[in-house]
Write a protein that holds these residues in place. Structure first.
Motif, mmCIF file in Angstrom:
data_model
loop_
_atom_site.group_PDB
_atom_site.id
_atom_site.type_symbol
_atom_site.label_atom_id
_atom_site.label_comp_id
_atom_site.label_asym_id
_atom_site.label_seq_id
_atom_site.Cartn_x
_atom_site.Cartn_y
_atom_site.Cartn_z
ATOM 1 N N SER A 25 0.845 -1.189 0.000
ATOM 2 C CA SER A 25 0.000 0.000 0.000
ATOM 3 C C SER A 25 0.882 1.242 0.000
ATOM 4 C CB SER A 25 -0.915 0.009 1.223
ATOM 5 O OG SER A 25 -0.142 0.038 2.411
ATOM 6 N N TYR A 26 0.308 2.348 -0.429
ATOM 7 C CA TYR A 26 1.034 3.616 -0.450
ATOM 8 C C TYR A 26 0.019 4.743 -0.264
ATOM 9 C CZ TYR A 26 -0.659 3.304 -5.255
ATOM 10 O OH TYR A 26 -1.464 3.155 -6.345
ATOM 11 N N SER A 27 0.501 5.872 0.202
ATOM 12 C CA SER A 27 -0.372 7.019 0.464
ATOM 13 C C SER A 27 -0.336 7.995 -0.709
ATOM 14 C CB SER A 27 0.079 7.741 1.738
ATOM 15 O OG SER A 27 1.394 8.257 1.569
ATOM 16 N N VAL A 28 -1.388 8.796 -0.835
ATOM 17 C CA VAL A 28 -1.449 9.885 -1.807
ATOM 18 C C VAL A 28 -1.921 11.123 -1.065
ATOM 19 C CG1 VAL A 28 -2.454 10.753 -3.951
ATOM 20 C CG2 VAL A 28 -1.956 8.303 -3.710
ATOM 21 N N ARG A 29 -1.072 12.146 -1.041
ATOM 22 C CA ARG A 29 -1.379 13.352 -0.269
ATOM 23 C C ARG A 29 -1.317 14.573 -1.181
ATOM 24 N NH1 ARG A 29 2.877 16.483 3.546
ATOM 25 N NH2 ARG A 29 1.503 18.067 4.429
ATOM 26 N N LEU A 30 -2.344 15.411 -1.113
ATOM 27 C CA LEU A 30 -2.321 16.703 -1.794
ATOM 28 C C LEU A 30 -1.786 17.733 -0.802
ATOM 29 C CD1 LEU A 30 -5.734 16.650 -3.717
ATOM 30 C CD2 LEU A 30 -3.550 15.581 -4.296
ATOM 31 N N PHE A 31 -0.638 18.304 -1.082
ATOM 32 C CA PHE A 31 0.074 19.141 -0.115
ATOM 33 C C PHE A 31 -0.583 20.497 0.091
ATOM 34 C CE2 PHE A 31 3.546 22.252 0.686
ATOM 35 C CZ PHE A 31 3.972 21.784 1.918
ATOM 36 N N ASP A 32 -0.975 21.165 -0.995
ATOM 37 C CA ASP A 32 -1.425 22.552 -0.869
ATOM 38 C C ASP A 32 -2.498 22.924 -1.898
ATOM 39 O OD1 ASP A 32 0.151 22.465 -3.096
ATOM 40 O OD2 ASP A 32 1.617 23.946 -2.426
ATOM 41 N N PHE A 33 -3.268 21.943 -2.342
ATOM 42 C CA PHE A 33 -4.337 22.247 -3.296
ATOM 43 C C PHE A 33 -5.358 21.110 -3.265
ATOM 44 C CE2 PHE A 33 -1.607 19.400 -5.602
ATOM 45 C CZ PHE A 33 -2.434 18.703 -6.457
#
Length: 314
Positions: free
Chosen positions: A21-29
Protein backbone atom coordinates in the motif's frame (compact mmCIF):
# COMPACT_ATOMS: atom_id res chain seq x y z
CA UNK A 1 51.87 -2.77 -9.31
CA UNK A 2 49.33 -4.99 -7.56
CA UNK A 3 46.06 -5.48 -9.37
CA UNK A 4 42.87 -4.51 -7.56
CA UNK A 5 40.80 -7.57 -6.63
CA UNK A 6 37.76 -8.29 -8.79
CA UNK A 7 34.48 -7.92 -6.93
CA UNK A 8 31.79 -10.49 -7.62
CA UNK A 9 28.85 -8.88 -9.49
CA UNK A 10 25.77 -8.27 -7.37
CA UNK A 11 22.85 -10.44 -8.41
CA UNK A 12 19.46 -8.71 -8.60
CA UNK A 13 17.08 -9.60 -5.82
CA UNK A 14 14.59 -12.25 -6.97
CA UNK A 15 11.42 -10.57 -8.10
CA UNK A 16 8.23 -11.73 -6.47
CA UNK A 17 5.06 -9.72 -6.87
CA UNK A 18 3.86 -8.50 -3.48
CA UNK A 19 0.82 -6.69 -2.18
CA UNK A 20 1.70 -3.26 -0.84
CA UNK A 21 0.00 0.00 0.00
CA UNK A 22 1.03 3.62 -0.45
CA UNK A 23 -0.37 7.02 0.46
CA UNK A 24 -1.45 9.89 -1.81
CA UNK A 25 -1.38 13.35 -0.27
CA UNK A 26 -2.32 16.70 -1.79
CA UNK A 27 0.07 19.14 -0.12
CA UNK A 28 -1.43 22.55 -0.87
CA UNK A 29 -4.34 22.25 -3.30
CA UNK A 30 -7.50 20.31 -4.11
CA UNK A 31 -10.05 18.49 -2.02
CA UNK A 32 -11.02 14.93 -1.12
CA UNK A 33 -12.70 14.33 -4.50
CA UNK A 34 -9.57 15.37 -6.39
CA UNK A 35 -7.40 13.28 -4.07
CA UNK A 36 -9.55 10.22 -4.80
CA UNK A 37 -9.38 10.91 -8.55
CA UNK A 38 -5.60 11.19 -8.52
CA UNK A 39 -5.22 8.13 -6.30
CA UNK A 40 -7.25 6.09 -8.82
CA UNK A 41 -5.14 7.45 -11.68
CA UNK A 42 -1.94 6.47 -9.91
CA UNK A 43 -3.31 3.03 -9.06
CA UNK A 44 -4.07 2.39 -12.75
CA UNK A 45 -0.45 3.16 -13.64
CA UNK A 46 1.25 1.40 -10.73
CA UNK A 47 -0.77 -1.84 -10.78
CA UNK A 48 0.53 -3.09 -14.17
CA UNK A 49 4.06 -1.82 -13.47
CA UNK A 50 4.15 -3.75 -10.18
CA UNK A 51 3.74 -6.96 -12.18
CA UNK A 52 7.01 -6.22 -14.00
CA UNK A 53 9.08 -4.33 -11.41
CA UNK A 54 9.55 -4.59 -7.63
CA UNK A 55 7.76 -1.52 -6.25
CA UNK A 56 6.89 -2.73 -2.76
CA UNK A 57 9.14 -0.15 -1.05
CA UNK A 58 7.02 2.69 -2.45
CA UNK A 59 5.90 4.76 0.54
CA UNK A 60 3.58 7.18 -1.22
CA UNK A 61 3.15 10.43 -3.10
CA UNK A 62 3.02 14.08 -2.13
CA UNK A 63 1.54 16.26 -4.89
CA UNK A 64 2.25 19.96 -4.51
CA UNK A 65 1.99 23.33 -6.22
CA UNK A 66 4.84 24.55 -4.00
CA UNK A 67 7.25 21.77 -4.89
CA UNK A 68 10.18 23.08 -2.86
CA UNK A 69 8.10 23.53 0.29
CA UNK A 70 6.75 19.99 -0.06
CA UNK A 71 10.27 18.61 -0.28
CA UNK A 72 11.51 20.60 2.70
CA UNK A 73 8.53 19.67 4.89
CA UNK A 74 8.37 15.99 3.97
CA UNK A 75 8.41 13.71 7.03
CA UNK A 76 11.38 11.46 6.35
CA UNK A 77 10.76 9.35 9.45
CA UNK A 78 14.15 10.13 11.00
CA UNK A 79 15.03 13.49 12.54
CA UNK A 80 18.66 12.88 11.64
CA UNK A 81 17.92 13.01 7.93
CA UNK A 82 18.33 16.51 6.42
CA UNK A 83 15.58 18.41 4.57
CA UNK A 84 15.55 17.80 0.84
CA UNK A 85 15.97 20.40 -1.91
CA UNK A 86 15.10 20.08 -5.58
CA UNK A 87 18.70 20.25 -6.77
CA UNK A 88 17.69 22.33 -9.79
CA UNK A 89 20.78 24.10 -11.13
CA UNK A 90 19.21 27.28 -12.49
CA UNK A 91 18.42 26.56 -16.16
CA UNK A 92 15.41 24.39 -15.33
CA UNK A 93 13.16 23.41 -12.47
CA UNK A 94 12.58 20.22 -10.58
CA UNK A 95 9.23 18.52 -11.11
CA UNK A 96 9.50 15.08 -9.50
CA UNK A 97 11.87 13.40 -7.02
CA UNK A 98 12.33 10.15 -5.14
CA UNK A 99 13.15 10.72 -1.47
CA UNK A 100 14.43 8.03 0.88
CA UNK A 101 12.33 7.78 4.07
CA UNK A 102 12.13 5.48 7.09
CA UNK A 103 8.78 3.98 8.05
CA UNK A 104 8.63 1.66 11.08
CA UNK A 105 12.35 1.06 10.75
CA UNK A 106 12.08 0.10 7.06
CA UNK A 107 13.69 1.97 4.17
CA UNK A 108 11.11 3.20 1.67
CA UNK A 109 10.86 5.67 -1.20
CA UNK A 110 8.49 8.64 -1.25
CA UNK A 111 7.80 10.54 -4.47
CA UNK A 112 7.19 14.29 -4.43
CA UNK A 113 5.49 15.59 -7.58
CA UNK A 114 5.14 19.18 -8.76
CA UNK A 115 1.80 20.55 -9.87
CA UNK A 116 3.12 20.82 -13.42
CA UNK A 117 3.26 17.03 -13.72
CA UNK A 118 -0.11 16.58 -12.01
CA UNK A 119 -1.54 18.98 -14.58
CA UNK A 120 -0.18 16.75 -17.34
CA UNK A 121 -1.93 13.70 -15.86
CA UNK A 122 -5.24 15.58 -15.94
CA UNK A 123 -4.73 17.33 -19.28
CA UNK A 124 -7.28 16.89 -22.09
CA UNK A 125 -4.32 16.73 -24.50
CA UNK A 126 -3.16 13.16 -25.15
CA UNK A 127 0.47 14.22 -25.71
CA UNK A 128 0.60 16.03 -22.37
CA UNK A 129 -0.92 13.02 -20.58
CA UNK A 130 1.64 10.72 -22.18
CA UNK A 131 4.51 12.96 -21.08
CA UNK A 132 3.14 13.04 -17.55
CA UNK A 133 2.80 9.27 -17.39
CA UNK A 134 6.28 8.81 -18.84
CA UNK A 135 7.77 11.12 -16.20
CA UNK A 136 6.08 9.11 -13.44
CA UNK A 137 7.11 5.74 -14.91
CA UNK A 138 10.75 6.82 -15.13
CA UNK A 139 10.78 7.63 -11.41
CA UNK A 140 8.96 4.40 -10.54
CA UNK A 141 11.59 2.50 -12.53
CA UNK A 142 14.14 4.23 -10.28
CA UNK A 143 12.30 2.84 -7.24
CA UNK A 144 12.48 -0.62 -8.81
CA UNK A 145 16.22 -0.22 -9.47
CA UNK A 146 16.79 0.77 -5.84
CA UNK A 147 15.05 -2.42 -4.66
CA UNK A 148 16.48 -4.70 -7.35
CA UNK A 149 20.09 -3.75 -6.56
CA UNK A 150 19.75 -2.78 -2.90
CA UNK A 151 22.66 -5.03 -1.85
CA UNK A 152 25.13 -2.97 -3.93
CA UNK A 153 25.29 -0.57 -0.97
CA UNK A 154 26.66 -3.38 1.19
CA UNK A 155 29.69 -3.95 -1.07
CA UNK A 156 32.96 -2.37 0.02
CA UNK A 157 35.86 -1.76 -2.35
CA UNK A 158 39.00 0.41 -2.33
CA UNK A 159 38.36 4.11 -3.02
CA UNK A 160 41.07 6.60 -3.86
CA UNK A 161 40.73 10.26 -2.93
CA UNK A 162 39.75 11.37 -6.44
CA UNK A 163 37.00 8.76 -6.63
CA UNK A 164 35.58 9.94 -3.29
CA UNK A 165 35.60 13.51 -4.60
CA UNK A 166 33.95 12.69 -7.92
CA UNK A 167 31.55 9.89 -7.01
CA UNK A 168 28.65 12.12 -5.80
CA UNK A 169 28.54 13.70 -9.27
CA UNK A 170 28.16 10.31 -10.98
CA UNK A 171 26.34 8.27 -8.32
CA UNK A 172 22.86 8.41 -9.87
CA UNK A 173 23.95 7.86 -13.48
CA UNK A 174 23.54 4.04 -13.50
CA UNK A 175 20.02 4.34 -12.06
CA UNK A 176 19.14 7.06 -14.58
CA UNK A 177 20.45 4.92 -17.43
CA UNK A 178 18.61 1.77 -16.35
CA UNK A 179 15.34 3.58 -15.62
CA UNK A 180 15.27 5.44 -18.94
CA UNK A 181 16.05 2.22 -20.79
CA UNK A 182 13.13 0.37 -19.18
CA UNK A 183 10.48 2.94 -20.11
CA UNK A 184 11.82 4.33 -23.40
CA UNK A 185 9.08 2.71 -25.49
CA UNK A 186 6.38 4.69 -23.64
CA UNK A 187 7.51 8.00 -25.19
CA UNK A 188 10.17 7.54 -27.91
CA UNK A 189 10.29 11.28 -28.62
CA UNK A 190 11.61 12.04 -25.12
CA UNK A 191 15.10 11.57 -26.56
CA UNK A 192 14.87 15.09 -27.96
CA UNK A 193 14.13 16.51 -24.50
CA UNK A 194 17.13 14.69 -23.00
CA UNK A 195 19.40 15.86 -25.83
CA UNK A 196 18.27 19.47 -25.34
CA UNK A 197 18.89 19.18 -21.60
CA UNK A 198 22.46 17.94 -22.18
CA UNK A 199 23.20 20.88 -24.48
CA UNK A 200 21.50 23.38 -22.20
CA UNK A 201 23.39 22.07 -19.18
CA UNK A 202 26.72 22.45 -21.00
CA UNK A 203 25.95 26.07 -21.89
CA UNK A 204 24.80 26.80 -18.35
CA UNK A 205 27.97 25.26 -16.91
CA UNK A 206 30.17 27.46 -19.11
CA UNK A 207 28.50 30.61 -17.78
CA UNK A 208 28.41 29.51 -14.15
CA UNK A 209 32.04 28.39 -14.01
CA UNK A 210 33.19 31.56 -15.77
CA UNK A 211 31.31 33.65 -13.18
CA UNK A 212 32.92 31.70 -10.32
CA UNK A 213 36.37 32.25 -11.82
CA UNK A 214 35.81 36.00 -11.84
CA UNK A 215 35.15 35.86 -8.08
CA UNK A 216 38.44 34.07 -7.31
CA UNK A 217 40.85 36.15 -5.25
CA UNK A 218 43.89 34.34 -6.64
CA UNK A 219 44.84 31.06 -8.32
CA UNK A 220 44.64 29.14 -5.04
CA UNK A 221 41.05 30.23 -4.34
CA UNK A 222 39.49 27.27 -6.14
CA UNK A 223 37.07 25.79 -3.62
CA UNK A 224 33.92 27.64 -4.68
CA UNK A 225 34.62 27.33 -8.41
CA UNK A 226 35.34 23.62 -8.11
CA UNK A 227 32.21 22.96 -6.05
CA UNK A 228 30.04 24.78 -8.58
CA UNK A 229 31.74 22.97 -11.45
CA UNK A 230 30.98 19.59 -9.85
CA UNK A 231 27.31 20.57 -9.44
CA UNK A 232 27.11 21.54 -13.10
CA UNK A 233 28.93 18.41 -14.28
CA UNK A 234 26.59 16.27 -12.19
CA UNK A 235 23.61 17.77 -14.04
CA UNK A 236 25.22 17.14 -17.43
CA UNK A 237 25.94 13.52 -16.53
CA UNK A 238 22.39 13.04 -15.28
CA UNK A 239 20.87 14.22 -18.56
CA UNK A 240 23.42 12.30 -20.61
CA UNK A 241 22.76 9.04 -18.73
CA UNK A 242 19.03 9.46 -19.31
CA UNK A 243 19.63 10.05 -23.04
CA UNK A 244 21.90 7.01 -23.31
CA UNK A 245 19.43 4.77 -21.49
CA UNK A 246 16.63 6.06 -23.70
CA UNK A 247 18.67 5.34 -26.83
CA UNK A 248 19.55 1.83 -25.69
CA UNK A 249 15.92 1.20 -24.79
CA UNK A 250 15.01 2.06 -28.40
CA UNK A 251 17.72 -0.14 -29.88
CA UNK A 252 15.30 -1.46 -32.48
CA UNK A 253 14.76 2.02 -33.96
CA UNK A 254 17.17 3.38 -36.54
CA UNK A 255 16.13 6.96 -35.86
CA UNK A 256 14.46 8.74 -32.96
CA UNK A 257 14.02 12.35 -31.92
CA UNK A 258 17.28 13.58 -30.41
CA UNK A 259 19.39 10.78 -31.94
CA UNK A 260 21.82 13.36 -33.35
CA UNK A 261 23.15 14.39 -29.93
CA UNK A 262 26.68 12.95 -30.59
CA UNK A 263 26.89 15.03 -33.78
CA UNK A 264 25.80 18.14 -31.86
CA UNK A 265 28.58 17.47 -29.33
CA UNK A 266 31.32 17.29 -31.97
CA UNK A 267 32.09 21.00 -31.69
CA UNK A 268 32.89 20.51 -28.01
CA UNK A 269 35.01 17.43 -28.62
CA UNK A 270 32.50 15.29 -26.71
CA UNK A 271 30.97 13.12 -29.43
CA UNK A 272 33.30 10.21 -28.71
CA UNK A 273 33.08 10.86 -24.97
CA UNK A 274 29.32 10.29 -24.82
CA UNK A 275 29.75 6.97 -26.63
CA UNK A 276 32.37 5.91 -24.08
CA UNK A 277 30.09 7.01 -21.26
CA UNK A 278 27.31 4.89 -22.73
CA UNK A 279 29.65 1.91 -23.02
CA UNK A 280 30.63 2.17 -19.35
CA UNK A 281 27.03 2.58 -18.17
CA UNK A 282 25.89 -0.43 -20.18
CA UNK A 283 28.79 -2.42 -18.70
CA UNK A 284 27.34 -1.89 -15.22
CA UNK A 285 24.70 -4.48 -16.09
CA UNK A 286 25.81 -7.97 -17.09
CA UNK A 287 23.82 -10.11 -19.50
CA UNK A 288 22.38 -12.09 -16.59
CA UNK A 289 21.00 -8.89 -15.03
CA UNK A 290 23.62 -8.64 -12.30
CA UNK A 291 25.23 -5.32 -11.37
CA UNK A 292 28.96 -5.21 -12.10
CA UNK A 293 30.35 -3.23 -9.15
CA UNK A 294 33.82 -3.20 -10.72
CA UNK A 295 32.66 -0.67 -13.29
CA UNK A 296 31.68 1.95 -10.71
CA UNK A 297 35.21 3.20 -10.19
CA UNK A 298 35.53 3.65 -13.96
CA UNK A 299 32.63 6.08 -14.04
CA UNK A 300 34.50 8.78 -12.13
CA UNK A 301 36.71 9.33 -15.19
CA UNK A 302 33.70 10.87 -16.92
CA UNK A 303 33.47 13.55 -14.23
CA UNK A 304 37.14 14.38 -14.86
CA UNK A 305 36.63 14.43 -18.63
CA UNK A 306 33.85 17.00 -18.39
CA UNK A 307 35.85 19.14 -15.98
CA UNK A 308 38.54 19.33 -18.66
CA UNK A 309 35.97 20.97 -20.96
CA UNK A 310 35.78 23.89 -18.56
CA UNK A 311 39.54 24.21 -18.02
CA UNK A 312 39.64 22.38 -14.69
CA UNK A 313 42.42 19.80 -14.50
CA UNK A 314 42.73 17.54 -11.47
Amino acid sequence: MLEEPEITPVQPLPFAEKDFSYSVRLFDFGDEDLAQKLAKLLHNIIKPLARMFPLYELDGFTLALDYQAALEQLDRGDSGLPPVTSGATGYGQGVIMRVAVIRDGVHKEHIVVAGEVVGMWLSPDEGDRLNGVYTLCTVLAGVAHSIRYSTVAEVSFPLDSMYREFHPAIATSPTNYWSAKQVAAIAPDKGKDYADLVLGALEFAEREIADERIKMRDDSDIESATARALQCVSAILSHASHWLGHRDGLAGLREFAGADLPEQLEGRGLSRWIELFGRDLAACYDVDGSFNVNTLSNLSRHVERLLWCFGIYC
